[in-house]
Design a protein around this motif. Structure first.
Motif, PDB file in Angstrom:
ATOM      1  N   LEU A  62      39.382 -25.401  13.596  1.00 59.02           N
ATOM      2  CA  LEU A  62      39.285 -23.942  13.483  1.00 59.02           C
ATOM      3  C   LEU A  62      40.475 -23.250  14.145  1.00 59.02           C
ATOM      4  CD1 LEU A  62      35.457 -23.366  14.063  1.00 59.02           C
ATOM      5  CD2 LEU A  62      36.721 -23.177  11.915  1.00 59.02           C
ATOM      6  N   ARG A  63      40.983 -23.824  15.230  1.00 60.15           N
ATOM      7  CA  ARG A  63      42.193 -23.285  15.853  1.00 60.15           C
ATOM      8  C   ARG A  63      43.363 -23.362  14.868  1.00 60.15           C
ATOM      9  NH1 ARG A  63      42.244 -26.394  21.627  1.00 60.15           N
ATOM     10  NH2 ARG A  63      41.038 -24.915  22.890  1.00 60.15           N
ATOM     11  N   ASP A  64      43.471 -24.504  14.204  1.00 60.55           N
ATOM     12  CA  ASP A  64      44.560 -24.704  13.249  1.00 60.55           C
ATOM     13  C   ASP A  64      44.457 -23.705  12.107  1.00 60.55           C
ATOM     14  OD1 ASP A  64      46.846 -25.901  12.293  1.00 60.55           O
ATOM     15  OD2 ASP A  64      45.782 -27.494  11.243  1.00 60.55           O
ATOM     16  N   LEU A  65      43.230 -23.525  11.611  1.00 60.19           N
ATOM     17  CA  LEU A  65      43.020 -22.574  10.519  1.00 60.19           C
ATOM     18  C   LEU A  65      43.350 -21.154  10.966  1.00 60.19           C
ATOM     19  CD1 LEU A  65      40.179 -22.533   7.948  1.00 60.19           C
ATOM     20  CD2 LEU A  65      40.669 -20.454   9.216  1.00 60.19           C
ATOM     21  N   ALA A  66      42.865 -20.773  12.149  1.00 57.07           N
ATOM     22  CA  ALA A  66      43.078 -19.402  12.633  1.00 57.07           C
ATOM     23  C   ALA A  66      44.547 -19.133  12.941  1.00 57.07           C
ATOM     24  CB  ALA A  66      42.218 -19.142  13.864  1.00 57.07           C
ATOM     25  N   SER A  67      45.225 -20.100  13.543  1.00 59.80           N
ATOM     26  CA  SER A  67      46.647 -19.898  13.831  1.00 59.80           C
ATOM     27  C   SER A  67      47.445 -19.858  12.537  1.00 59.80           C
ATOM     28  CB  SER A  67      47.168 -21.006  14.753  1.00 59.80           C
ATOM     29  OG  SER A  67      47.038 -22.281  14.144  1.00 59.80           O
ATOM     30  N   GLY A  68      47.010 -20.631  11.528  1.00 57.09           N
ATOM     31  CA  GLY A  68      47.653 -20.569  10.225  1.00 57.09           C
ATOM     32  C   GLY A  68      47.484 -19.213   9.582  1.00 57.09           C
ATOM     33  N   GLY A  69      46.334 -18.598   9.801  1.00 59.67           N
ATOM     34  CA  GLY A  69      46.086 -17.278   9.255  1.00 59.67           C
ATOM     35  C   GLY A  69      47.004 -16.226   9.822  1.00 59.67           C
ATOM     36  N   GLN A  70      47.489 -16.479  11.047  1.00 61.95           N
ATOM     37  CA  GLN A  70      48.415 -15.527  11.658  1.00 61.95           C
ATOM     38  C   GLN A  70      49.847 -15.731  11.169  1.00 61.95           C
ATOM     39  OE1 GLN A  70      47.569 -16.264  15.856  1.00 61.95           O
ATOM     40  NE2 GLN A  70      46.354 -14.397  15.917  1.00 61.95           N
ATOM     41  N   GLN A  71      50.102 -16.851  10.492  1.00 57.02           N
ATOM     42  CA  GLN A  71      51.455 -17.164  10.050  1.00 57.02           C
ATOM     43  C   GLN A  71      51.671 -16.953   8.549  1.00 57.02           C
ATOM     44  OE1 GLN A  71      52.277 -21.194  11.316  1.00 57.02           O
ATOM     45  NE2 GLN A  71      51.511 -20.808  13.381  1.00 57.02           N
ATOM     46  N   TRP A  72      50.617 -17.204   7.769  1.00 57.40           N
ATOM     47  CA  TRP A  72      50.770 -17.160   6.322  1.00 57.40           C
ATOM     48  C   TRP A  72      50.301 -15.828   5.755  1.00 57.40           C
ATOM     49  CZ3 TRP A  72      53.108 -21.077   3.626  1.00 57.40           C
ATOM     50  CH2 TRP A  72      53.338 -22.253   4.340  1.00 57.40           C
ATOM     51  N   GLU A  73      51.025 -15.332   4.803  1.00 55.48           N
ATOM     52  CA  GLU A  73      50.658 -14.084   4.146  1.00 55.48           C
ATOM     53  C   GLU A  73      49.996 -14.363   2.796  1.00 55.48           C
ATOM     54  OE1 GLU A  73      50.696 -11.129   5.397  1.00 55.48           O
ATOM     55  OE2 GLU A  73      51.542 -11.867   7.271  1.00 55.48           O
ATOM     56  N   THR A  74      49.437 -15.537   2.670  1.00 56.32           N
ATOM     57  CA  THR A  74      48.735 -15.907   1.441  1.00 56.32           C
ATOM     58  C   THR A  74      47.286 -16.192   1.780  1.00 56.32           C
ATOM     59  OG1 THR A  74      49.357 -18.224   1.756  1.00 56.32           O
ATOM     60  CG2 THR A  74      50.790 -16.875   0.359  1.00 56.32           C
ATOM     61  N   PRO A  75      46.378 -16.075   0.827  1.00 61.10           N
ATOM     62  CA  PRO A  75      44.969 -16.332   1.107  1.00 61.10           C
ATOM     63  C   PRO A  75      44.692 -17.808   1.372  1.00 61.10           C
ATOM     64  CG  PRO A  75      45.289 -15.935  -1.233  1.00 61.10           C
ATOM     65  CD  PRO A  75      46.598 -15.647  -0.566  1.00 61.10           C
ATOM     66  N   PHE A  90      45.773 -23.206   2.849  1.00 63.43           N
ATOM     67  CA  PHE A  90      46.590 -22.042   2.521  1.00 63.43           C
ATOM     68  C   PHE A  90      47.482 -22.433   1.352  1.00 63.43           C
ATOM     69  CE2 PHE A  90      45.475 -21.116   6.907  1.00 63.43           C
ATOM     70  CZ  PHE A  90      45.209 -19.759   6.857  1.00 63.43           C
ATOM     71  N   TYR A  91      47.582 -21.553   0.386  1.00 65.96           N
ATOM     72  CA  TYR A  91      48.340 -21.850  -0.833  1.00 65.96           C
ATOM     73  C   TYR A  91      49.477 -20.840  -1.001  1.00 65.96           C
ATOM     74  CZ  TYR A  91      44.390 -24.853  -1.903  1.00 65.96           C
ATOM     75  OH  TYR A  91      43.430 -25.837  -1.848  1.00 65.96           O
ATOM     76  N   ASP A  92      50.608 -21.350  -1.483  1.00 61.43           N
ATOM     77  CA  ASP A  92      51.724 -20.448  -1.734  1.00 61.43           C
ATOM     78  C   ASP A  92      51.472 -19.688  -3.033  1.00 61.43           C
ATOM     79  OD1 ASP A  92      52.426 -22.033  -3.926  1.00 61.43           O
ATOM     80  OD2 ASP A  92      53.937 -23.155  -2.817  1.00 61.43           O
ATOM     81  N   PRO A  93      52.326 -18.702  -3.365  1.00 61.78           N
ATOM     82  CA  PRO A  93      52.103 -17.900  -4.573  1.00 61.78           C
ATOM     83  C   PRO A  93      52.025 -18.716  -5.858  1.00 61.78           C
ATOM     84  CG  PRO A  93      53.682 -16.830  -3.147  1.00 61.78           C
ATOM     85  CD  PRO A  93      53.437 -18.175  -2.551  1.00 61.78           C
ATOM     86  N   ASN A  94      52.571 -19.936  -5.832  1.00 61.57           N
ATOM     87  CA  ASN A  94      52.520 -20.792  -7.019  1.00 61.57           C
ATOM     88  C   ASN A  94      51.252 -21.633  -7.079  1.00 61.57           C
ATOM     89  OD1 ASN A  94      55.093 -19.938  -7.901  1.00 61.57           O
ATOM     90  ND2 ASN A  94      56.062 -21.374  -6.458  1.00 61.57           N
ATOM     91  N   GLY A  95      50.403 -21.478  -6.073  1.00 66.22           N
ATOM     92  CA  GLY A  95      49.165 -22.240  -6.049  1.00 66.22           C
ATOM     93  C   GLY A  95      49.277 -23.607  -5.431  1.00 66.22           C
ATOM     94  N   THR A  96      50.416 -23.898  -4.810  1.00 70.45           N
ATOM     95  CA  THR A  96      50.629 -25.193  -4.163  1.00 70.45           C
ATOM     96  C   THR A  96      50.100 -25.153  -2.734  1.00 70.45           C
ATOM     97  OG1 THR A  96      52.625 -25.549  -5.487  1.00 70.45           O
ATOM     98  CG2 THR A  96      52.349 -26.915  -3.522  1.00 70.45           C
ATOM     99  N   LEU A  97      49.376 -26.203  -2.339  1.00 65.08           N
ATOM    100  CA  LEU A  97      48.841 -26.278  -0.984  1.00 65.08           C
ATOM    101  C   LEU A  97      49.982 -26.331   0.023  1.00 65.08           C
ATOM    102  CD1 LEU A  97      46.374 -26.634   0.915  1.00 65.08           C
ATOM    103  CD2 LEU A  97      46.650 -29.103   0.609  1.00 65.08           C
TER     104      LEU A  97
END
Length: 200
Positions: A62-75, A90-97
């Motif tokens: 959950l720490r990894d997920l939450a810290s990732g949420g602060q870095q990525w601007e993708t859903p 987290f996926y980039d605009p092209n849908g790649t993990l």
């Protein structure tokens, strides 16, 4: 009236023997119960330490997920397999993990059951178990929230930017408190700080 010394002296030897035998039996029974409680407590501590390590894995995820949420601007999305296993990504605009991993379940049942058992043999440890149990219940809430916010139904994605001021910041703060509660219990059970996790 108090029994006089001559009366006590005049009691038959069989009475003294019975009193001594009773005291010896009570002492042996007390020692037996104390030994049994010590063995139970040793087992409880090993099991509780194991559960702390398993829940620590969820905290790290959950720490990894939450810290990732602060870095990525993708859903991010939560994916559920046919077996019921869940993962986050987290996926980039092209849908790649771009970043992700498994999402383990909360390990609650054993701690919940032992919270009662431990109370009978060690009051101080029972208090630490109770605090850890409260934290594990809160972990369940955080995990459920992560799943709700990242469900893979249409329209179910919430961008990291939308959640950055809410869920992600809140989760990181709460996770630190929950880690401390589990670490206190782990220290009481093992004499060590909680630094290692178990996957299962």
């Amino acid at each position: 009236m108090p029994t006089s010394l001559p009366t006590l002296i005049s009691l038959p030897a069989a009475v003294y023997s019975a009193i001594i035998l009773f005291c010896v039996k009570e002492f042996l029974e007390w020692r037996r119960r104390r030994g049994a409680d010590a063995r139970k407590l040793s087992v409880y501590k090993r099991v509780l330490a194991h559960e702390c390590e398993r829940n620590y894995w969820l905290i790290k995820v959950l720490r990894d997920l939450a810290s990732g949420g602060q870095q990525w601007e993708t859903p991010y999305r939560i994916t559920t397999e046919a077996s019921g296993r869940q993962s986050w990504g987290f996926y980039d605009p092209n849908g790649t993990l771009a970043r992700g991993g498994s999402l383990p379940k909360v390990k609650l049942d054993t701690i919940e059951r032992l919270a009662v058992e431990v109370a009978y043999v060690d009051g101080l440890l029972a208090e630490k178990v109770r605090e850890a149990l409260d934290s594990v219940l809160e972990l369940q809430h955080l995990r459920n929230s992560a799943v709700d916010y990242g469900n893979d139904q249409p329209g179910g994605h919430i961008s990291a930017g939308d959640l950055q001021e809410g869920f992600f910041d809140y989760a990181l703060s709460e996770l630190e408190d929950h880690y401390k509660s589990l670490s206190k219990l782990y220290l009481a059970c093992t004499g060590k700080e909680l630094r290692q996790h178990r996957l299962r």
